[in-house]
Design a protein around this motif. Structure first.
Motif, PDB file in Angstrom:
ATOM      1  N   ASP A   1      -7.347  -1.235  -3.155  1.00 51.74           N
ATOM      2  CA  ASP A   1      -6.431  -1.930  -2.236  1.00 51.74           C
ATOM      3  C   ASP A   1      -7.148  -3.119  -1.598  1.00 51.74           C
ATOM      4  O   ASP A   1      -8.367  -3.135  -1.488  1.00 51.74           O
ATOM      5  CB  ASP A   1      -5.957  -0.933  -1.161  1.00 51.74           C
ATOM      6  CG  ASP A   1      -4.695  -1.411  -0.463  1.00 51.74           C
ATOM      7  OD1 ASP A   1      -4.197  -2.501  -0.800  1.00 51.74           O
ATOM      8  OD2 ASP A   1      -4.199  -0.686   0.431  1.00 51.74           O
ATOM      9  N   GLU A   2      -6.341  -4.083  -1.141  1.00 52.97           N
ATOM     10  CA  GLU A   2      -6.829  -5.287  -0.454  1.00 52.97           C
ATOM     11  C   GLU A   2      -7.827  -6.067  -1.322  1.00 52.97           C
ATOM     12  O   GLU A   2      -8.864  -6.538  -0.845  1.00 52.97           O
ATOM     13  CB  GLU A   2      -7.437  -4.924   0.908  1.00 52.97           C
ATOM     14  CG  GLU A   2      -6.567  -3.894   1.607  1.00 52.97           C
ATOM     15  CD  GLU A   2      -6.366  -4.089   3.088  1.00 52.97           C
ATOM     16  OE1 GLU A   2      -7.131  -4.835   3.679  1.00 52.97           O
ATOM     17  OE2 GLU A   2      -5.414  -3.494   3.618  1.00 52.97           O
TER      18      GLU A   2
ATOM     19  N   THR B   1       0.838  -1.206   0.000  1.00 49.84           N
ATOM     20  CA  THR B   1       0.000   0.000   0.000  1.00 49.84           C
ATOM     21  C   THR B   1       0.872   1.256   0.000  1.00 49.84           C
ATOM     22  O   THR B   1       0.576   2.222  -0.707  1.00 49.84           O
ATOM     23  CB  THR B   1      -0.939  -0.013   1.232  1.00 49.84           C
ATOM     24  OG1 THR B   1      -1.660  -1.243   1.219  1.00 49.84           O
ATOM     25  CG2 THR B   1      -1.901   1.134   1.215  1.00 49.84           C
TER      26      THR B   1
HETATM   27 MG   LIG Z   1      -1.832  -2.842   2.484  1.00 49.57          MG
END
Ligand SMILES: [Mg+2]
Ligand SMILES: Nc1ncnc2c1ncn2[C@@H]1O[C@H](COP(=O)(O)OP(=O)(O)OP(=O)(O)O)[C@@H](O)[C@H]1O
Length: 414
Positions: free
Chosen positions: A175-176, A67
């Motif tokens: 993200d994720e 990230t």
């Molecule tokens: Mg992350």
């Protein structure tokens, strides 16, 4: 509370020192001045985004810095290279679907995302038409024809979504992605990327997630590979981990000894989360004591605090695993030896070597082998077999946690 002040004086000094802005174990770096290493990965990221029709997929183990790389690079790109454009970030969880993910970007770009009746007007003398919502529409009935049409939204269709997004410049960071449970939803995300790429969209998509191969995150969508370029993140180099330590303490006017830098680097094993965690605990202790010198005593106290602040999932799986044996201490030694091994895979022989060199213990390889087999056979065990005679930790962060515990134990025993 012993002094009745709830530790507020201590907290105030720590907050004022800025230590928690410099060392951020629980949040990604989003500022280039706190971002170290990763030159190769960042420049690949930049060149992919700047190539027409290409989008990025960042993947790697938990906690390696995915990230941080994605956010920091996107910010720099938007400011210095792309000359603006919107930055939209969506962090997924297990309840997310394709629809809920794209809803974020549609809202952020102020694109109509609800079915609505619109009035389409046509100038009597020409072909030009405009759409305006029915409510509040003011029409000049002498010069225009008005027809009611339905603005039909199809959130579940990648091609409808792509059509709405394709002319908007910016970056959409998802993200994720690994948390998105539905395979179909991940396939649709890949399809959306493919459609944006085919249409040479200035809106770039960045997919980020925990995975050992890129295709895990796109549910194996076959034709996306050409336009979704992979950036794999491995553990950080020790030299870059040292940069995080030295630069961070320097910003705070604190001075660690070489031994402290080396021990934090060893425990981190390339995972910057542990570097930030231990450094923060050292920095806080230094602020509170007023002593800018950080030596081994400060470090061992910081390790105890770091264990307390470690993720419960790590603490629980370690404790549950060891406590499932009659003689947990015997297994604890094996796990410690395994945590000291370089590289992610190890054999009984490697553990024996580490125990001899680092702890001064001589344990027969056959005994180590039996215990490794027993740990790997446990449901919820922390070590698993990965080849003939070879083992690895189930959670790649576990070796660092075990070393952290060992350092904290030494202090408690003293
Ligand atoms: Mg992350
Ligand atoms: N290049 C870097 N320089 C300095 N610190 C970093 C860097 N990359 C990551 N960190 C730090 O490491 C920790 C983990 O980073 P990050 O959250 O980006 O990892 P991640 O791979 O996205 O983790 P997860 O798998 O849990 O999502 C954070 O404390 C972050 O501040």
């Amino acid at each position: 509370m012993s002094n009745g002040t709830f530790g507020i004086g201590r907290e105030t000094r720590i907050v004022r020192s800025g230590a928690r802005r410099v060392f951020t174990p629980h949040s990604p770096v989003d500022d280039i001045s706190h971002f170290f290493g990763r030159e190769e990965e960042a420049s690949r990221f930049v060149s992919v985004i700047n190539t027409e029709g290409q989008h990025v997929l960042v993947f790697g183990d938990r906690g390696v810095g995915k990230t941080s790389l994605a956010i920091t690079t996107c910010r720099v790109l938007l400011q210095r290279v792309m000359g603006g454009g919107k930055y939209i970030e969506k962090r997924c969880d297990s309840s997310d679907t394709f629809e809920s993910i794209v809803l974020n970007v549609l809202r952020a770009l102020e694109i109509e995302h609800q079915n609505r009746e619109m009035t389409q007007t046509t100038n009597r003398g020409g072909k030009a038409s405009i759409k305006i919502p029915v409510a509040g529409a003011e029409l000049d009935s002498h010069r225009q024809n008005a027809v009611k049409v339905l603005h039909q939204v199809s959130l579940s269709s990648p091609s409808w979504v792509a059509e709405q997004l394709q002319s908007k410049p910016g970056i959409f960071l998802i993200d994720e992605v690994d948390a998105v449970a539905g395979k179909e939803d991940r396939k649709k995300l890949a399809e959306l990327v493919k459609l944006l790429s085919d249409n040479k969209s200035p809106l770039k998509v960045v997919l980020v997630g925990i995975a050992s191969t890129g295709s895990d995150l796109t549910a194996g969508h076959p034709s996306v590979q050409r336009c979704l370029k992979e950036v794999q993140l491995k553990r950080m180099d020790d030299d870059d981990i040292k940069k995080i330590i030295r630069n961070g303490f320097k910003k705070l006017g604190q001075v660690p000894t070489e031994e402290v830098v080396t021990r934090i680097t060893d425990i981190s094993a390339g995972l910057p989360h542990f570097t930030h965690l231990i450094c923060l605990k050292c920095a806080e202790a230094s602020v509170v004591s007023g002593n800018k010198h950080i030596g081994s005593e400060v470090l061992t106290a910081a390790l105890i605090e770091s264990v307390k602040d470690s993720e419960n999932a790590l603490k629980d799986s370690y404790t549950n695993c060891l406590h499932s044996f009659n003689k947990p201490l015997e297994y604890k030694v094996i796990v410690l030896g395994a945590a000291q091994c370089k590289g992610s895979e190890f054999r009984a022989y490697d553990i024996r070597q580490q125990l001899q060199d680092r702890v001064g213990l001589d344990v027969e390889a056959a005994i180590i082998s039996r215990r490794l087999t027993a740990i790997a056979a446990k449901a919820g065990g922390i070590i698993e077999k990965c080849g003939r005679g070879y083992y690895r930790f189930v959670d790649p962060r576990m070796p660092s946690f075990v070393k952290l515990l060992h350092g904290a134990d030494k202090q408690s025993a003293a």
